[in-house]
Design a protein around this motif. Structure first.
Motif: not given
Length: 353
Positions: A67, A269, A45
Motif C-alpha cells: 500500500f 484495479s 484496490w
C-alpha cells in the motif's frame, strides 16, 4: 515555563530536520531505489486482494508495505510518505525511551539517530548497501525507465560503468539520441554484449531494462520474453505494474487481444496503472485506429519473422529488422555499432600488442 517552550520547539525542530533530510535523500540519491521497490510490488484496490493477503501475518505485512510502496511511483510523494513515516517512528522511539526512564531532554537526539538507522536498514536492502554492481543496476534501470538519456551519458562519463548493464544502458541512451555510431568510442565498450547482452542474466533488473530496449528496436517477442522472465524471478511471488503493463503492450502490438485483456483487467484495479489499463481495455478489439495510433511506430518496426529453430545472434536479428524496415533508424544505428565493434575486434586480433 519559557524554558519548556524553548525545549519543545528545539525537539520539534530536530524532528522536522530529520524529516526534511529523509525527504531530500529519498528524492535525489535514493530515487532509483524507490523505483526499485515500486516495480517489485503491486497493490490492488480490490476486496479479493485484501482477503487474500489477510489470511496470514506475512500477507498482512505485505498488504501494508505494498500500500505504501505504490506511492513511490511519484517521486516527491514517495519521499514525503517516507519522511512522515520516519518522523512518526522517531516519535515512537522517544516515547519508548520515556517508558524505560530515559527522560533527559539531552538524550532526545538519540531517538533521531535510532529512527535514521531503522530507516536505513529497513528501506535500503543489504545488497544495495554492499554491492556496487547492484547499485549501478538499480540506477541505470531507473534512468532507462524514465528516459533520462543525457543523465545516463553524463553518469557514464563521470563514473565508468562496472557492469555490462551500465555499458549497454549507455549505448542505448546514445542510440536514443542518435549518437551511438559516432560517440560510442567515447565510452567503455565490452564487445557485442555491450550492445545487446545475452538473455541469461544474474540480476533481474537486467530483464526490466532489456525489455525496454528490445521493444523500441522492434523485437517485440524478445521484449515480451524479458518481461515474462522478470515477472517469474521477482521474489516472494510479488507482482509488478511495470511488467504487467509491458506484457499488455507487447500483446496489443502483436494483436493478441485476449492475452492483453488478461493483463489489462489485472492492472485496472491499481492506482497509477489503472487509468492507462482501463482506456486501452475500452478500445481493445473495438477501435483498431486508436490502438494503432498509439503503437504505430512499434508495429512498423516489429520483426514479423520470428520462428527460428536455432535462435539467431543479436546482430542477425538487428540486420533482419533493418532489412524489413530500412526506416528503422534505431536498428540501423545498432547495426552500424555492431559493425564498428566487429571491425575493432578483427583489428585487435590482427595487431596484437
Amino acid at each position: 515555563m519559557e524554558g519548556k517552550q524553548i525545549l519543545r520547539k528545539w525537539k520539534a525542530a530536530l524532528s522536522v530536520l530529520l524529516g526534511t533530510g529523509i525527504f531530500f535523500i529519498c528524492l535525489f540519491p535514493l530515487r532509483s531505489l524507490m523505483n526499485y521497490h515500486e516495480e517489485h510490488h503491486l497493490f490492488r484496490w480490490t476486496g479479493y486482494y485484501l482477503r487474500e493477503q489477510l489470511t496470514s501475518w506475512e500477507g498482512a505485512l505485505e498488504y501494508a508495505v505494498s500500500f505504501l510502496v505504490q506511492f513511490f511511483y511519484i517521486g516527491w510523494l514517495g519521499a514525503l510518505i517516507l519522511a512522515l513515516l520516519v518522523i512518526g517512528l522517531q516519535r515512537l522511539v522517544w516515547r519508548l525511551m520515556k517508558v524505560i526512564k530515559l527522560r533527559s531532554a539531552w538524550l532526545y537526539p538519540l531517538s533521531i539517530v535510532a529512527a535514521a538507522l531503522l530507516f536505513y536498514y529497513g528501506f535500503v536492502p543489504q545488497q544495495y548497501r554492499n554491492d556496487e554492481a547492484f547499485r549501478e543496476a538499480v540506477a541505470y534501470d531507473y534512468l532507462i525507465r524514465t528516459h533520462q538519456w543525457e543523465t545516463i551519458t553524463d553518469k557514464a562519463s563521470h563514473d565508468t560503468p562496472v557492469t555490462e548493464q551500465g555499458v549497454w544502458s549507455t549505448n542505448y541512451a546514445l542510440a536514443m539520441r542518435g549518437r551511438l555510431p559516432d560517440d560510442m568510442h567515447l565510452y567503455r565498450q565490452t564487445g557485442p554484449q555491450g550492445l545487446l547482452t545475452d538473455d541469461q542474466q544474474k540480476e533481474v533488473l537486467s530483464y526490466f531494462s532489456l525489455s525496454d530496449i528490445y521493444l523500441q528496436l522492434g523485437l517485440i517477442n524478445n521484449a515480451e520474453r524479458m518481461a515474462f522472465n522478470a515477472k517469474q524471478y521477482i521474489p516472494d511471488n510479488h507482482k509488478s505494474g511495470r511488467l504487467y503493463r509491458r506484457l499488455a503492450e507487447t500483446n496489443i502490438i502483436n494483436g493478441n487481444n485476449v492475452i492483453a485483456a488478461k493483463y489489462l483487467h489485472f492492472l485496472q484495479s491499481t492506482l497509477f496503472y489503472g487509468q492507462w489499463a482501463r482506456t486501452r481495455l475500452t478500445h481493445l478489439g473495438n477501435d483498431e485506429d486508436y490502438i494503432n495510433s498509439h503503437y504505430r511506430l512499434l508495429q512498423e518496426r516489429r520483426l514479423t519473422q520470428y520462428d527460428y529453430l536455432i535462435p539467431p545472434r543479436k546482430y542477425e536479428l538487428i540486420a533482419e529488422l533493418v532489412r524489413q524496415n530500412p526506416d528503422n533508424k534505431l536498428a540501423m544505428d545498432y547495426l552500424k555499432a555492431y559493425e564498428l565493434i566487429f571491425r575493432s575486434y578483427r583489428y585487435n586480433q590482427s595487431n596484437p600488442k
